[in-house]
Every structure is written in C-alpha cells, then in structure tokens.
Design a protein around this motif. Sequence first.
Motif, PDB file in Angstrom:
ATOM      1  N   ALA A   1      56.248  46.107  29.906  1.00  0.00           N
ATOM      2  CA  ALA A   1      56.625  47.334  29.201  1.00  0.00           C
ATOM      3  C   ALA A   1      56.592  48.531  30.146  1.00  0.00           C
ATOM      4  O   ALA A   1      57.482  49.396  30.110  1.00  0.00           O
ATOM      5  N   GLY A   2      55.580  48.575  31.004  1.00  0.00           N
ATOM      6  CA  GLY A   2      55.478  49.680  31.954  1.00  0.00           C
ATOM      7  C   GLY A   2      56.599  49.682  32.966  1.00  0.00           C
ATOM      8  O   GLY A   2      57.161  50.737  33.299  1.00  0.00           O
ATOM      9  N   TRP A   3      56.956  48.492  33.456  1.00  0.00           N
ATOM     10  CA  TRP A   3      58.041  48.414  34.429  1.00  0.00           C
ATOM     11  C   TRP A   3      59.381  48.788  33.793  1.00  0.00           C
ATOM     12  O   TRP A   3      60.198  49.500  34.401  1.00  0.00           O
ATOM     13  N   LEU A   4      59.614  48.291  32.577  1.00  0.00           N
ATOM     14  CA  LEU A   4      60.859  48.638  31.896  1.00  0.00           C
ATOM     15  C   LEU A   4      60.946  50.143  31.635  1.00  0.00           C
ATOM     16  O   LEU A   4      61.976  50.785  31.871  1.00  0.00           O
ATOM     17  N   THR A   5      59.851  50.713  31.142  1.00  0.00           N
ATOM     18  CA  THR A   5      59.839  52.144  30.849  1.00  0.00           C
ATOM     19  C   THR A   5      59.984  52.969  32.112  1.00  0.00           C
ATOM     20  O   THR A   5      60.711  53.972  32.151  1.00  0.00           O
TER      21      THR A   5
ATOM     22  N   HIS B   1      69.491  53.733  31.349  1.00  0.00           N
ATOM     23  CA  HIS B   1      68.394  54.519  30.769  1.00  0.00           C
ATOM     24  C   HIS B   1      68.143  54.114  29.323  1.00  0.00           C
ATOM     25  O   HIS B   1      66.996  53.831  28.928  1.00  0.00           O
ATOM     26  N   ILE B   2      69.192  54.059  28.513  1.00  0.00           N
ATOM     27  CA  ILE B   2      69.029  53.733  27.093  1.00  0.00           C
ATOM     28  C   ILE B   2      68.477  52.317  26.933  1.00  0.00           C
ATOM     29  O   ILE B   2      67.520  52.076  26.178  1.00  0.00           O
ATOM     30  N   THR B   3      69.079  51.368  27.656  1.00  0.00           N
ATOM     31  CA  THR B   3      68.674  49.964  27.502  1.00  0.00           C
ATOM     32  C   THR B   3      67.232  49.742  27.937  1.00  0.00           C
ATOM     33  O   THR B   3      66.431  49.110  27.219  1.00  0.00           O
ATOM     34  N   LEU B   4      66.878  50.258  29.113  1.00  0.00           N
ATOM     35  CA  LEU B   4      65.540  50.020  29.651  1.00  0.00           C
ATOM     36  C   LEU B   4      64.457  50.739  28.856  1.00  0.00           C
ATOM     37  O   LEU B   4      63.381  50.169  28.582  1.00  0.00           O
ATOM     38  N   ILE B   5      64.710  51.975  28.482  1.00  0.00           N
ATOM     39  CA  ILE B   5      63.710  52.740  27.726  1.00  0.00           C
ATOM     40  C   ILE B   5      63.444  52.088  26.380  1.00  0.00           C
ATOM     41  O   ILE B   5      62.293  51.889  25.963  1.00  0.00           O
ATOM     42  N   LEU B   6      64.520  51.747  25.668  1.00  0.00           N
ATOM     43  CA  LEU B   6      64.321  51.129  24.353  1.00  0.00           C
ATOM     44  C   LEU B   6      63.639  49.768  24.475  1.00  0.00           C
ATOM     45  O   LEU B   6      62.771  49.427  23.651  1.00  0.00           O
ATOM     46  N   ALA B   7      64.018  48.996  25.497  1.00  0.00           N
ATOM     47  CA  ALA B   7      63.359  47.698  25.693  1.00  0.00           C
ATOM     48  C   ALA B   7      61.882  47.884  26.021  1.00  0.00           C
ATOM     49  O   ALA B   7      61.013  47.143  25.523  1.00  0.00           O
TER      50      ALA B   7
ATOM     51  N   ALA C   1      60.046  49.048  22.867  1.00  0.00           N
ATOM     52  CA  ALA C   1      59.934  47.939  21.912  1.00  0.00           C
ATOM     53  C   ALA C   1      58.843  46.956  22.332  1.00  0.00           C
ATOM     54  O   ALA C   1      58.065  46.472  21.494  1.00  0.00           O
ATOM     55  N   ALA C   2      58.796  46.668  23.641  1.00  0.00           N
ATOM     56  CA  ALA C   2      57.745  45.769  24.131  1.00  0.00           C
ATOM     57  C   ALA C   2      56.372  46.394  23.964  1.00  0.00           C
ATOM     58  O   ALA C   2      55.395  45.711  23.617  1.00  0.00           O
TER      59      ALA C   2
END
Length: 451
Positions: free
Chosen positions: A52-56, A110-116, A119-120
């Motif tokens: 989650a941290g890496w995605l964000t 940005h949208i895809t990674l932040i939301l993923a 969500a995680a």
Amino acid sequence: MTTVDAGRRVAPPSPVTVRRSPAGPVLAALWAGAAGTVALWWAGTGSVVGPAGWLTGAGRIAGLLCGYACAVLVGMMARVPLLENRIGSDRVARWHAMAGRYTVCLLVAHITLILAGYAAQDHASLWDETVTVVLDYPDMLKATAGTVILFAVGITSARAVRRRTRHEFWYYVHLLTYAAVFLTFFHQLALGDEFHGKPVATALWYALYLGTLALVLWFRILAPVRLNRRHRLRVESVHREAPGVYSVVVRGHRLDELGARPGQFFRWRFLGEGMGWTSTPYSLSAPARPDLLRITVKALGDHSAAVALLRPGTRVWAEGPYGSLTADRAAGHRSLLIAAGVGVTPLRALFETLPGEVTLLYRARGVEDLALGGELDAIARRRGARVLYALNGPGGERPDISAQSLRATFPDLAGHDVYLCGPHGFARDVYEVLRAAGVPDRRIHHESFEL
C-alpha cells in the motif's frame, strides 16, 4: 527548372549575426523543475512500508509530476515571445503535444496507483474506494471535474480524432485546459503530504502556478488587447494573385512598432463575414510598412476560402508577431530559399531582405500557379539575385528536385543556409533530399503550422 537570372551580385555581403536558440537551456530548466518536483516528494516522505505504501508513494510522485506538467503545458500555450520567436512556434507546439501525452499518462498513473494504494490500505474494493475518495475527500469533486476535462482535451488532441473534427471545435475544447488546471489545483494542496505544514513547498507551488497565470494573462490577453487598441487594424484591399490565392492588405497605425520581421506570422481574426470565431496563422508576404501589412492566403478550407470575400474596412484582430523563420537563423552569407505553393509567402519577404547571396527555388505546377511571381522577378533584378522555377513539364511530369540535381545547380550547397516552406509532405521530402545532399541539419530552417 526555368531560371530567371537577374545579373551579378556586386555589393559586398552584409554582416551576419547569428542568435543562438535558447531551446537547450529552456529544456534543461524544465527537466530541472521536474527533478525538483520529485525532490518535494522525497523531502516530504518518511519511510515507505508495504504494498500500500509503495503504491501510494508512486501515485503521489505521478500526481506531483502531473501537476507540474499541467503548469508547463499552460506556460507553453501562453505564446511567450522567448519561446515563439527564438525557439519557434512549430517546435514549441511539438513540445506542447509531447508534454500533453506525458501529462495524460501521468494522470492515469496517478489515479490508478493512488486508488489502488488507498484500497489496499483500507482493505476495500477499488470501486468503493473510488466513491469514497471522490465524494468525501476535500476538493475532490472539483478535481474529478477537472480530470474529466483533461481527458476530453487529450482525446480531441489525438491526431486521428483531430483530423476528423473542425479546427474551431478542437480549439475551444483545448481552451478548457485552463478550467481543468484551476479545478485540479486545490486538491493538490489539500491532500498532498508534500505541502502539509511545509510553507516553503507550498509557496513554491503557488509561485509556479501564479507565475504561469501571469504569463497567460499578459501574453494571451493584455498584450493582444493593447496591440489591437493601439494599431487599429482594418482590411485595406484584397487582390487575386493566382487561382485560389489572394493577398490581403491590412492598414493600421504605427505598425513599425510591432517589430514584425520578414518570415514571421500573425494569428488573424477577421471580424466580419462570419470569420470572427476563428484565429488562423498567416505569414507576412512582404516586409511590414509603418502603415501596412500584407498576407497571402490560399483557399484550403472554409476560413481561407472566405478571405477572398473580405470587404475593405473589415476590422481585424491580430496577435503576434510570432515565428523564428527569420534572418537570425542564417549562419553564412549564402542562402537558398525553397518554396512550394503558398509556402512562398514568408520566403518572398525573406527574398527581399536577407543579406548576402540569395537564390529562390519556387515549385509550382505551372506558370499560372506562380503567386507573387512578378514581384519575385522584380526583386531578383533589383538586388541581383536569382529565381529558379521548378514547374511541371508539358506532359505533367514533375521536375527533378533530387540531391544530385541540387548539387549540380548549387555546387557549394552544403555551405548555404536553406530556408524551406511548403506543404508538409513536400517539406519533409525536400528536407531528406537536402540531408542526402550534405546540408547540415543546423543549416536547414523550416517552420510549419502543422503538428
């Protein structure tokens, strides 16, 4: 090729001053700004833990770069003279198109990674997290509206879509970029950890956007208003030059103060005949006079065809001058101008004013298609230059414009500065011919209104 040779050149060549293009320093500054933007994330981020941290974290980097790219995009649209006249409008337009593609990609990331990542972190589905972010997070409704606009601008700017839409539709959709940037700006500060409790970072971000806004207000709004109030342009007359080609003479006050140079163009709105909604670039086809400007237009679409119907006294709204296809590009005292069709218009002005030895090669189907041909012959005789006409043969066969024929006509071709203007396909083909003939890229000068 039919040759008009107007005598020997007896005057010594005039001094040539070459102004270096600031393209390199400008690009370096833009990339430095991108590096500084990533540094904001680095300075504002502690440790990155778990998926989650890496995605964000990746989403925040993409978002910061997207925000920076939006400011750069708007700055490129501001028609800043340093960019338009020193680097070239066509080159800046290509930068803008490329930056636009990068911006859309960064926005999607940005949208895809932040939301993923969210969500995680919240152990929620991607859809539920999306609804929560859009409806509950501060300034996200405005940001969502801005995002939709940016995607619409990106879709209509795609080459395949743009070819199938009217220029006016594309132009006015493109202007919505300003609204999109405004709508998305506030969520960056409200939700960005890089700005919370960090007044220096916040001040720098405000400076970036307010500085860009100042450029737009000055060069897109205030400067054109001042130009048109001061110079009060009106159509003086319209003259037929060749089948489908017309010259428009525009009268105004103190036009020498514009600083318009041979080879440059203005963006024109003719406030009559239903043409006021469209701003179209047309080059000056003669050196500017203190009271007159002249453009020469070929009927290639609805707007250009309507130019022939303009009435004397029609008010004109102009912006400019723009363009870098000027004498400043010349590195030596010998120049070859190669024109095709209505591409002769900026080169006709240069043919009259370029210092040193000048030859004009003019490609047209037949004698009847030689717009401004009489003027070119007169200029050649007056200044001791040459005009070469490359016309179709009696059976319609096209003239030979190859590396071999150009080298035979100009044995020292590689020592010439070559100014090139014509339809996109012609200009591309001749550019390849010139390179094959040994002309260095830095000595081939071309500017196009097509992306």
